[in-house]
Design an enzyme around this catalytic site. Structure first.
Site, short mmCIF file in Angstrom:
data_model
loop_
_atom_site.label_atom_id
_atom_site.label_comp_id
_atom_site.label_asym_id
_atom_site.label_seq_id
_atom_site.Cartn_x
_atom_site.Cartn_y
_atom_site.Cartn_z
N ASP A 14 0.82 -1.21 0.00
CA ASP A 14 0.00 0.00 0.00
C ASP A 14 0.86 1.26 0.00
O ASP A 14 1.95 1.28 0.57
CB ASP A 14 -0.86 0.06 1.28
CG ASP A 14 -2.10 -0.81 1.17
OD1 ASP A 14 -2.15 -1.65 0.28
OD2 ASP A 14 -3.01 -0.62 2.02
N HIS A 69 -5.32 9.58 0.40
CA HIS A 69 -5.45 8.77 1.63
C HIS A 69 -6.49 9.35 2.58
O HIS A 69 -6.42 9.18 3.80
CB HIS A 69 -4.10 8.62 2.36
CG HIS A 69 -3.99 7.35 3.16
ND1 HIS A 69 -4.28 7.28 4.51
CD2 HIS A 69 -3.62 6.11 2.80
CE1 HIS A 69 -4.09 6.04 4.94
NE2 HIS A 69 -3.69 5.30 3.92
N HIS A 159 3.67 -2.13 3.48
CA HIS A 159 3.80 -0.77 2.93
C HIS A 159 5.26 -0.58 2.49
O HIS A 159 6.14 -0.59 3.35
CB HIS A 159 3.49 0.29 3.98
CG HIS A 159 2.08 0.23 4.53
ND1 HIS A 159 1.68 -0.70 5.45
CD2 HIS A 159 1.01 1.02 4.29
CE1 HIS A 159 0.40 -0.49 5.75
NE2 HIS A 159 -0.03 0.55 5.06
#
Length: 202
Positions: A14, A69, A159
């Protein structure tokens, strides 16, 4: 690859691309592992367009993690639509393919988000394994957390923006391969079914 027979697991990343993504792509290429990337727009897709292209060219699934986000469950429908529309358009411009998958920030979603996702042709993908790699740069700990939670047909959330994560990836891949796992993209994991827009997969 038939995940009804094989013991499949999906690696997902992500909030990239970032300055660590090229190194991650090198690792995935060397180990011949496909991944699914849920990309952020602002300061990511628009900063590293060549990495978005490379992800697609090297056989990874390129998907959306919204433009800024923003937490979608706290946003107005128009804002949600904009957060989801912009990465779709940019990814399609760069790769020639419009994303069919998105991951809502923090995994927060609701009926309104499902509705708008459906309208935009996006299925929502959550996860079964998290290393909470935003809380630590200790690659050993990240590896340990993933291995402790991994199970068949699992979706691993990592991530590539955090410093401890990419160095943990080779060890995670090797250990899971040793346990008999085959790495696939999220669409491969769902095959022969297809991700349906507006539905949530985890």
């Amino acid at each position: 690859m038939d995940c009804r027979q094989a013991k499949c697991i999906a690696l997902t990343f992500d909030a990239g691309p970032s300055e660590n993504s090229a190194r991650l792509l090198d690792i995935l290429r060397d180990k011949q592992v496909p991944a699914t990337f849920f990309l952020l727009g602002k300061r990511h897709i628009d900063t590293y367009p060549e990495l978005v292209r490379r992800m697609a060219d090297e056989g990874h699934e390129v998907a959306s993690h919204t433009w800024t986000h923003r937490i979608l469950t706290r946003s107005e429908p128009d804002e949600i639509r904009e957060e989801l529309r912009r990465p779709n358009e940019e990814i399609e411009r760069l790769t020639g393919r419009r994303p069919t998958l998105m991951r809502p920030p923090q995994g927060r979603t609701d009926a309104t988000v499902h509705e708008i996702a459906r309208e935009l042709g996006l299925a929502e993908v959550l996860w079964t394994v998290t290393a909470k790699d935003y809380t630590t740069t200790d690659s050993r700990l990240i590896t340990q957390r993933v291995l402790a939670q991994a199970s068949r047909d699992g979706i691993i959330l990592l991530h590539d923006i955090y410093d401890g994560t990419v160095p943990a990836v080779p060890g995670i891949i090797d250990a899971l391969k040793e346990r008999g796992y085959v790495f696939v993209t999220v669409p491969q994991l769902l095959a022969p079914g297809k991700a349906e827009p507006g539905k949530v997969y985890r």
